[in-house]
Every structure is written in structure tokens, then in C-alpha cells.
Motif scaffolding. Structure first.
Motif, PDB file in Angstrom:
ATOM      1  N   LYS A 130      61.967  54.041  37.528  1.00  6.57           N
ATOM      2  CA  LYS A 130      63.294  53.451  37.547  1.00  6.57           C
ATOM      3  C   LYS A 130      63.908  53.822  38.892  1.00  6.57           C
ATOM      4  CE  LYS A 130      67.331  52.630  34.692  1.00  6.57           C
ATOM      5  NZ  LYS A 130      67.984  52.894  33.395  1.00  6.57           N
ATOM      6  N   LEU A 138      66.886  53.417  41.912  1.00  2.97           N
ATOM      7  CA  LEU A 138      68.266  53.087  42.270  1.00  2.97           C
ATOM      8  C   LEU A 138      68.319  52.895  43.781  1.00  2.97           C
ATOM      9  CD1 LEU A 138      71.263  52.793  41.440  1.00  2.97           C
ATOM     10  CD2 LEU A 138      71.501  55.268  41.822  1.00  2.97           C
ATOM     11  N   TYR A 154      67.000  58.285  36.818  1.00  3.69           N
ATOM     12  CA  TYR A 154      66.263  57.566  37.863  1.00  3.69           C
ATOM     13  C   TYR A 154      65.131  58.427  38.414  1.00  3.69           C
ATOM     14  CZ  TYR A 154      70.002  54.135  37.788  1.00  3.69           C
ATOM     15  OH  TYR A 154      70.892  53.167  37.380  1.00  3.69           O
ATOM     16  N   TYR A 159      66.001  57.471  44.210  1.00  3.92           N
ATOM     17  CA  TYR A 159      67.220  56.939  44.825  1.00  3.92           C
ATOM     18  C   TYR A 159      66.882  56.658  46.278  1.00  3.92           C
ATOM     19  CZ  TYR A 159      71.692  57.439  47.416  1.00  3.92           C
ATOM     20  OH  TYR A 159      72.759  57.277  48.263  1.00  3.92           O
TER      21      TYR A 159
END
Length: 332
Positions: free
Chosen positions: A43, A45, A133, A136
Motif C-alpha cells: 500500500k 502513499l 502504508y 510513502y
């Protein structure tokens, strides 16, 4: 790592002072945070706090990420003024909007920009705090970055550049290429490398998803003059007024187009600059080309501009967003 700050001394000296304290906090507190193992279906970001052109080029990374990680989830931090670029993009799971005061070109006071930044930051944080997350990635090398949000959210690995402060909050703090002039995709590829993706500029495929409801009839209904093919698009404005060319500069270009071809010229923009250019041309040519000059400023949405570009023979622009958009759609 020695930081190569971007900006004037008036900007960079405060950043250095802030970073002195941020680095202490990061070393003794933040970087000792609890982290989980990075998922094989990460995941991610992505923070892109620039303007429309930046938002569009950053979106070119998304298909590349899915080639490596087909089941990845991509969330985005972006300013509200870039919403029109993201809203039909199927690669984005969720967008969190933060209007960074350093990137805000609205004609409001600096204090109002700061208040807007704070308000949107709090709204975005309400959603981001519920997420976990793996990565990043902040793409910015100038103006505003999003690193301030990192202590408030759950991120296993944070990557960005050492140019605009708060770099101590990053797990990997990258330097920009040291060979002077470079393509900004080199910075993008450096970020992707940190999540296991090797890529070069030749792998990039520009795209923009059109809203299928947009039609030629919708565009025509918004104008007082008939759209006539073939046509050339002119974008005479830039994001910053001091970088714009003069009315006489555009007058000469358009006059030569009209004299030497049968093209119509469609002016696109957000101000009255286009109408002033058209008035100057009409005065100079005694209205001989009135039917070939169409002022579409403040008429079309970004989706409609993309549709218009798809039918254009040529496009002339000094601004990054229409440049990228027309490179996708216009013939030349």
C-alpha cells in the motif's frame, strides 16, 4: 548526508533551523517507531504537492508501479486544485487533499493560505490516520513537501528528497542528480528504485483518462462562435504572471498563422489575456480574421480541454500542464 536546500537564503535559513530540532526528534523518537514487514502487495502513499502539470506527470508512474506490483494500492496526497486531474484515474484508490501554502497560487493573503493549509491538513489527517502504508514517496524537490504528516500516520518506509526541510523524518533522504540539468523523471525513478522498481524514461507512457460524457456538442454549446476544424490551440498564460509573454508576442505569432494558413485559432486560459490578444489582432487586421479567432478562456473544464486537444492539429503553450496534456492528445 549534506542537504542541498532549494530556495533563497530567506527560505533556506528557517528550514535549516527547523531541521536542527526535527533531526533530534527524528533520531531519538520518530525513527524508533514500531514498523511491520513490508507487504508483497504494498500500500503506497504518494505525495505530490505541486500543480496540474506535476499531478499529470506523476500519474504516469502509477501503471509502472502496477507492472511490478499488480495488487498494489495507491493513495495520493495532492492539493485540491489538482482534483480534476485525478478524479477519473482508475489507478488511484483514494486522494487526500492538502493545500500547501507554499504552492498555493490563489489570490488570497498569505495568512489565508496558511489557514487553508491547516484546515485541509486536519481533514486529510482524519482519513490517513486510519491507514497502514508500506511506502510513502514524496516527489517534490522544491516548494512544499508533505513530510510533516509522517509522525501522525503509519508508514513502514518513507522516501523523499533533501531539498525542502523536514528530511529527518524520512527513512531514505535522497539527493537530486548532481550533473546539473536533468529530466525530472530521474527523481521519480530514484524514488521508485527505493520500492524495488527499476525504470527509465523510455518506460513511461503518458495518458489521461477522458470522461466519456464529454462531447463536441457540449463544447460548442459553451461558445458564442462556431468551432471550425482544422484548429490550433493557444495557451498564452503561465502559472505565474511574471513569466508570461507579452500581448504583442502572441499577436505576431497568431497573425502569421492566420495569414499563412486556413487554421482557426482557439485561445484557452483562465484570465482575460486571450480576449486582449484577440482585440489587438482584430484592430491590426481590421477584423479580417474574426471568424478564425475563438476565445475559449474560462469556458472549459480540464476534461473538455483534453477532448478539445484530441481534435487539435497543433498546440502552442508556455505552461507545463497544457503542454503535457496536449502532448498526449494533439497531433503536434
Amino acid at each position: 548526508m549534506k542537504r542541498n536546500y532549494s530556495g533563497t537564503p530567506r527560505e533556506t535559513v528557517p528550514l535549516k533551523i527547523i531541521d536542527f530540532f526535527v533531526d533530534i526528534y527524528a533520531k531519538w523518537i520518530y525513527k524508533k517507531r514500531q514498523r511491520s514487514q513490508i507487504s508483497l502487495n504494498p500500500k503506497i502513499l504518494i505525495a505530490s504537492m505541486g500543480h496540474l502539470g506535476d499531478a499529470l506527470t506523476v500519474s504516469y508512474l502509477f501503471p509502472i508501479i502496477f507492472q511490478k506490483y499488480p495488487n498494489a494500492v495507491i493513495d495520493l496526497i495532492s492539493p485540491t486544485w489538482c482534483k480534476a486531474v485525478h478524479e477519473y484515474n482508475p489507478h488511484i484508490h483514494q486522494v487526500y487533499y492538502i493545500d500547501h501554502y507554499l504552492s498555493n497560487r490563489s489570490k488570497i493573503t498569505q495568512w489565508q493560505k496558511i489557514k487553508q493549509h491547516y484546515y485541509t491538513f486536519r481533514l486529510a489527517l482524519n482519513g490517513l490516520q486510519n491507514q497502514q502504508y508500506d511506502y510513502y514517496l514524496d516527489v517534490r524537490t522544491s516548494y512544499g513537501v508533505s513530510h510533516l504528516i509522517l509522525p501522525f500516520i503509519n508508514v513502514n518506509k518513507a522516501v523523499g528528497f533533501n531539498r525542502r526541510g523536514l528530511g529527518g523524518l524520512l527513512d531514505v533522504e535522497l539527493a537530486i542528480p548532481s550533473h546539473g540539468q536533468f529530466h525530472h523523471f530521474e527523481t521519480y525513478s530514484a524514488l521508485l528504485k527505493e520500492i524495488g522498481i527499476e525504470v527509465n524514461l523510455g518506460d513511461v507512457v503518458p495518458y489521461f483518462h477522458l470522461n466519456p460524457s464529454v462531447s463536441w456538442e457540449i463544447l460548442q454549446a459553451k461558445l458564442s462562435s462556431n468551432l471550425r476544424k482544422p484548429y490550433i490551440l493557444i495557451f498564452p498564460e503561465t502559472g505565474e504572471e511574471h513569466r508570461q509573454m507579452s500581448i504583442d508576442f502572441w499577436r505576431e505569432i497568431v497573425k502569421n498563422i492566420l495569414i499563412k494558413s486556413t487554421y482557426s485559432v482557439i485561445f484557452c486560459g483562465q484570465t482575460a489575456l486571450s480576449s486582449r490578444i484577440i482585440d489587438r489582432i482584430n484592430n491590426l487586421t481590421k477584423g479580417a480574421f474574426t471568424q478564425n479567432l475563438i476565445d475559449a478562456s474560462q469556458c472549459f473544464s480540464i476534461q473538455e480541454l483534453a477532448f478539445l486537444a484530441n481534435e487539435a492539429q497543433y498546440a502552442l503553450t508556455l505552461d507545463s500542464f497544457p503542454e503535457h496534456l496536449c502532448c498526449i492528445f494533439a497531433k503536434l
